[in-house]
Design a protein around this motif. Structure first.
Motif, PDB file in Angstrom:
ATOM      1  N   UNK A 212     -57.921   1.287 -12.989  1.00 31.52           N
ATOM      2  CA  UNK A 212     -56.634   1.780 -12.791  1.00 31.52           C
ATOM      3  C   UNK A 212     -56.540   2.702 -11.278  1.00 31.52           C
ATOM      4  N   UNK A 213     -57.651   3.148 -10.944  1.00 34.17           N
ATOM      5  CA  UNK A 213     -58.023   3.981  -9.765  1.00 34.17           C
ATOM      6  C   UNK A 213     -58.241   3.304  -8.362  1.00 34.17           C
ATOM      7  N   UNK A 215     -58.608   1.653  -5.280  1.00 32.68           N
ATOM      8  CA  UNK A 215     -57.802   2.050  -3.864  1.00 32.68           C
ATOM      9  C   UNK A 215     -58.180   1.206  -2.926  1.00 32.68           C
ATOM     10  N   UNK A 221     -49.486  -2.597  -5.161  1.00 30.09           N
ATOM     11  CA  UNK A 221     -49.601  -2.566  -6.598  1.00 30.09           C
ATOM     12  C   UNK A 221     -48.476  -3.258  -7.304  1.00 30.09           C
ATOM     13  N   UNK A 246     -35.317  -2.732  -4.096  1.00 27.33           N
ATOM     14  CA  UNK A 246     -35.743  -1.722  -3.163  1.00 27.33           C
ATOM     15  C   UNK A 246     -37.268  -2.032  -3.170  1.00 27.33           C
ATOM     16  N   UNK A 264     -46.003   0.790  -4.320  1.00 24.03           N
ATOM     17  CA  UNK A 264     -46.456   1.769  -5.321  1.00 24.03           C
ATOM     18  C   UNK A 264     -45.805   1.470  -6.678  1.00 24.03           C
ATOM     19  N   UNK A 265     -46.695   2.041  -7.706  1.00 19.81           N
ATOM     20  CA  UNK A 265     -46.436   1.456  -9.129  1.00 19.81           C
ATOM     21  C   UNK A 265     -45.046   1.737  -9.582  1.00 19.81           C
ATOM     22  N   UNK A 266     -44.592   2.725  -9.278  1.00 18.99           N
ATOM     23  CA  UNK A 266     -43.165   3.298 -10.077  1.00 18.99           C
ATOM     24  C   UNK A 266     -42.230   2.352  -9.570  1.00 18.99           C
ATOM     25  N   UNK A 270     -39.943  -0.096 -11.903  1.00 19.70           N
ATOM     26  CA  UNK A 270     -38.356  -0.089 -12.000  1.00 19.70           C
ATOM     27  C   UNK A 270     -37.841  -1.599 -11.886  1.00 19.70           C
ATOM     28  N   UNK A 426     -53.051  -4.734  -6.985  1.00 18.24           N
ATOM     29  CA  UNK A 426     -53.392  -3.872  -8.459  1.00 18.24           C
ATOM     30  C   UNK A 426     -52.526  -4.125  -9.336  1.00 18.24           C
ATOM     31  N   UNK A 428     -51.076  -3.072 -13.257  1.00 20.11           N
ATOM     32  CA  UNK A 428     -51.006  -2.116 -14.208  1.00 20.11           C
ATOM     33  C   UNK A 428     -50.035  -2.058 -15.318  1.00 20.11           C
ATOM     34  N   UNK A 429     -50.426  -2.271 -16.344  1.00 22.26           N
ATOM     35  CA  UNK A 429     -49.472  -2.330 -17.486  1.00 22.26           C
ATOM     36  C   UNK A 429     -48.994  -1.165 -17.720  1.00 22.26           C
ATOM     37  N   UNK A 430     -48.027  -0.886 -18.138  1.00 24.57           N
ATOM     38  CA  UNK A 430     -47.256   0.377 -18.983  1.00 24.57           C
ATOM     39  C   UNK A 430     -47.557   0.223 -20.341  1.00 24.57           C
TER      40      UNK A 430
END
Lengths: 720, 160
Positions: A212-213, A215, A221, A246, A264-266, A270, A426, A428-430
């Motif tokens: 997950x790290x 970079x 992401x 967005x 970015x992941x967030x 969303x 990259x 990433x699952x929640x």
């Protein structure tokens, strides 16, 4: 297959930069090609490099997911090499077919097979390099090899010394010994001792890189849009809303759903949440249906059934059944019980994640994987590239437990990279996805009929087990996992008439390897039934077991446990002690539990384990692995169960899977028993002992006999 | 609103400016914008503690704290900052005790422990057990307890 290029740095500060050497296979000796490479270091086979200044670099082949093999396997090599441990740096290899586990025949982590698999080859590699270094020194000094000795990275003859670094280049030109002399374990300097691991500091300081790290420059992401259900067919809706949200760079189909990619992941998450799924076909089954099918298969002797163990070694199912039934009919006392275990989630601390990049005709993957070789082949297949255009780098794993043996999460990253070539991506699952799209430990059931003779000895054991078959799920019987492939397991007890059959049931739930695999259900069945039989026989549970054992290693762990627990303890109100015997992976373990029962409330106060893994290379690590295995088995025994509602798993977060919290942690003590001289598997053998020990202790505390895990499902008030 | 905005924080003693949507959890601002990946993502709902950091001296689970809710110039300490303190007793105790197995939860454990010890400099075993609620899937709880007791002793030794 060769691996060239740099390995991925392990830590933020790029602690290690190693250029892997190439490997030449010699028929009978360790793979050796002692070559110099660009950085001036000399390679001795695929695992070892020695720099001119004497610095030692080890590439470790195994996944590091908490078992300690990153450090431990390197120690095996360095022990035989006689180098200075302080000068050793360890790196995680990438996918490299030359680093296949000799027992598993692939570069795979699992089955508690790291040390058992790599022990011999790593010792040979270290010993062969040592002999070559000695030979180089001997040549230089004009003495014989017998006049030289080695210690801490230095060759000495009389008052002359030379560091390994000064000798490495010359040593590499010498013939590789086919049968280097290995140390007598009694003279080990590193192995058998405990010291902090090489990667501890990086892990403590937040510098260790997990999947997950990762970079990388220009990296994107992504989050996943996947149906809530674990199985069934679904249609995505809202993809356009995600695409136009967005900051979104792309939305592409991947295994199981869509990858939604951003900076970015967030932002990605969303947008991914804007995607919904409608069932496309039949409504997926719920637990009631799944359980009904399993009960039906358990009861239906005409269903396709494999004979795992036939009476008298016979191979005819019907004849063996009849034989067992006849023995049951003539038994003085009989036990007939149905026992079951539920689906379980893995709940690794690090959710599924993987990074991949398709650029310049190369596909590069950075994966926290237990199966780098499979990932490499998969990448080649999906991209159409030759495998030498694929590079798989490995990171640390934030827990594996068998979950990261599957390659689904890697496939998604690969597919995203192929669809969006150029930047690294990259995914990433929640956490909810992690619980909903697991490869669950299969639910399973057993029907046991056993009989005692007039003297209270076990005369017959007839067992039918059912559940989904991992062998069926992965499309082959895993040769190294024979008990798991056939769902059943041999009893450690001496019973004149033994009949064990298994009937695999085909259900839609995705299943996989879960720490201790089929040993856990089987030992639950056997060890709870043994206590029930002891009651029937009017015997103490320990004495009853010992009376049916002729295996010295089983006897030894039970007797050690008995001493640890001061068995039998005087009865006390609301307090109960129980025990269970496990074996597997070349090791033996006896687990004991002390519980306190107050009405329906149960507290697990203490757990003891006597663990025999043969030669313990790092005794404290072995104790901690056992402690961790016991904690891992304890939580689900108390409150672990995944249910499905129209295919949607109940494992929505870490609080739903029976994960043991500090509040639920009892005092755990582990003692090591040295029952043999070869190293046995360490990470899994203790897991299965916890559930039966607790269930047996509960009965001893005046509570009910629980035959269907978890305890909470029986209405028992537990603290996890 | 989801449009990215500028935020100013002091992270590990240094002023930092970053651009993020205001509803971005501090966890993801630290990881994705500032590339401080020592703070881990485990559950996203404040349950596991893998994302534990300090904000203005308080222990906080960064996955549930939106960056838009922080004061301008809020002082954030992550594991990278704590580990940069020379001879930090918690770091020392964790390294001496060889606490991590897979290690993924450990930065959060350490941040939680450091906060706990600030308020409980001389804790009993029971207080440690009651005061530490971070999840560990490898089962290192006994090593964590011992390391906290050791860190308390080291801390007391430094002051004594």
């Amino acid at each position: 297959m060769t691996q060239t290029g740099k390995t991925f740095p392990l830590t933020r500060r790029g602690l290690l930069r190693v250029v892997a050497g190439t490997g030449l296979c010699l028929a009978a000796g360790p793979a050796m090609s002692a070559e110099a490479a660009g950085d001036g270091a000399t390679g001795f086979g695929v695992y070892l490099r020695i720099a001119p200044d004497g610095a030692i670099s080890i590439l470790t082949p195994n996944a590091e997911m908490g078992q300690g093999t990153f450090d431990g396997l390197a120690k095996v090599l360095v022990e035989e090499l006689d180098a200075d441990w302080a000068r050793v740096t360890i790196g995680l290899s990438g996918a490299n077919a030359a680093m296949a586990n000799p027992k598993l025949r692939s570069q795979t982590t699992g089955n508690s097979e790291a040390v058992r698999g790599y022990y011999a080859i790593l010792r040979k590699t270290g010993a062969a390099a040592r002999e070559m270094l000695v030979a180089a020194a001997a040549q230089r000094w004009g003495v014989s090899a017998a006049d030289c000795r080695t210690e801490a990275g230095v060759v000495t003859a009389g008052n002359r010394t030379l560091d390994y670094g000064a000798l490495a280049a010359d040593a590499a030109k010498l013939p590789v010994p086919i049968a280097p002399v290995l140390k007598d374990p009694a003279s080990f300097r590193l192995l058998g001792k405990d010291m902090p691991r090489k990667e501890t500091s990086a892990k403590v300081r937040g510098a260790a890189i997990y999947g997950i790290d990762v970079e990388l420059p220009g990296m994107l992401v992504g989050a996943l849009a996947m149906p809530d259900a674990a199985y069934g067919k679904f249609r995505a809706a809202g993809l356009d809303a995600a695409r136009t949200a967005e900051g979104i760079k792309g939305v592409v189909p991947v295994l199981g759903g869509h990858a939604v990619v951003a900076g970015d992941w967030w932002t990605a998450q969303k947008a991914a949440a804007l995607v919904s799924f409608e069932v496309d076909g039949a409504t997926p089954a719920s637990s009631a249906d799944l359980d009904a099918m399993m009960r039906k298969t358990l009861a239906d002797e005409a269903a396709p059934t494999a004979l795992f163990l036939g009476v008298g070694g016979g191979t005819d199912l019907a004849a063996s059944r009849q034989s067992a039934v006849r023995s049951l009919a003539s038994a003085s006392k009989r036990l007939a019980v149905d026992v079951s275990v539920p689906y379980l989630a893995h709940g690794t601390m690090e959710p599924m994640a993987c990074t991949a990049q398709m650029a310049d005709g190369r596909l590069t993957i950075w994966a926290p994987t237990q199966s780098p070789g499979t990932v490499s082949k998969l990448a080649a297949k999906l991209s159409g590239l030759a495998e030498d255009k694929v590079t798989v780098h490995r990171t640390f794993l934030g827990g594996g437990f068998g979950r990261r043996w599957n390659t689904d999460f890697a496939q998604q990253a690969i597919e995203a990279a192929i669809a969006l070539p150029g930047p690294p991506i990259k995914l990433i699952w929640n956490r909810t996805q992690d619980g909903q799209h697991d490869f669950y430990r299969p639910a399973a059931k057993a029907r046991i009929e056993a009989g005692l003779d007039a003297a209270g000895r076990l005369s017959v054991w007839k067992m039918r087990v059912t559940g989904q078959s991992i062998a069926q799920a992965i499309g082959r019987a895993p040769e190294n996992l024979s008990p798991d492939g056939t769902l059943a397991k041999e009893l450690p007890y001496v019973v004149p008439v033994q009949h064990v059959e298994s009937a695999a049931v085909t259900l839609p739930v995705p299943i996989g390897f879960w720490r201790s695999v089929a040993h856990m259900p089987n030992i639950f069945y056997v060890e709870t039934a043994m206590d029930e039989l002891a009651v029937l026989a009017g015997a103490d549970p320990l004495a009853f077991r010992l009376a049916h054992l002729d295996d010295p290693r089983s006897i030894a762990v039970l007797k050690t446990l008995a001493r640890m627990m001061a068995w039998p303890q005087k009865p006390a109100d609301g307090i109960g002690h129980g025990l269970a015997l496990t074996n597997g992976y070349g090791s033996w373990c006896a687990v004991g539990a002390r519980v306190r029962r107050q009405g329906k409330a149960l507290t697990v106060e203490r757990i003891w384990a006597a663990m025999d893994c043969g030669l313990a290379l790092e005794p404290e690590n072995v104790r901690r692995q056992a402690q961790g295995a016991l904690a891992f088995g304890l939580g689900p025994a108390l409150d672990g169960r995944v249910l499905f509602e129209n295919g949607v798993a109940s494992a929505l977060n870490l609080g739903d899977i029976g994960a043991l919290t500090p509040a639920g942690m009892p005092r755990i003590e582990v003692e090591l028993v040295r029952g043999g001289d070869e190293p046995g598997g360490v990470g899994e053998v203790a897991v299965p002992g916890v559930a039966p020990a607790i269930c047996n202790a509960l009965v001893a505390a005046g509570g009910e006999r629980v035959r269907d895990l978890p305890l909470s499902a029986a209405g028992i008030d537990v603290t996890v | 609103m989801t449009m990215a905005q500028d935020f100013e924080l002091e992270v590990n003693g240094r002023p930092m400016r970053l651009k993020a949507a205001p509803d971005t959890p501090l966890l993801w601002a630290l990881r994705d914008m500032l590339k401080l990946t020592g703070t881990k993502f485990g559950c996203g709902v404040g349950l596991c503690g893998a994302c534990t950091v300090h904000v203005d001296g308080e222990v906080v689970r960064a996955c549930t704290l939106e960056i838009g809710s922080l004061d301008k110039g809020a002082k954030v300490t992550t594991i990278e900052g704590l580990a940069a303190v020379p001879d930090h007793p918690v770091i020392k105790a964790w390294e001496e005790g060889d606490v991590p197995q897979c290690g993924f939860c450990q930065p959060g454990q350490i941040m939680a422990a450091a906060g706990f010890l600030k308020d409980n400099p001389d804790p009993s075993a029971e207080q440690i057990r009651a005061g530490m609620m971070n999840l560990c899937r490898c089962g290192t709880y006994q090593q964590i307890e011992r390391a906290i007791a050791r860190a308390a002793a080291l801390q007391a030794g430094k002051q004594g």
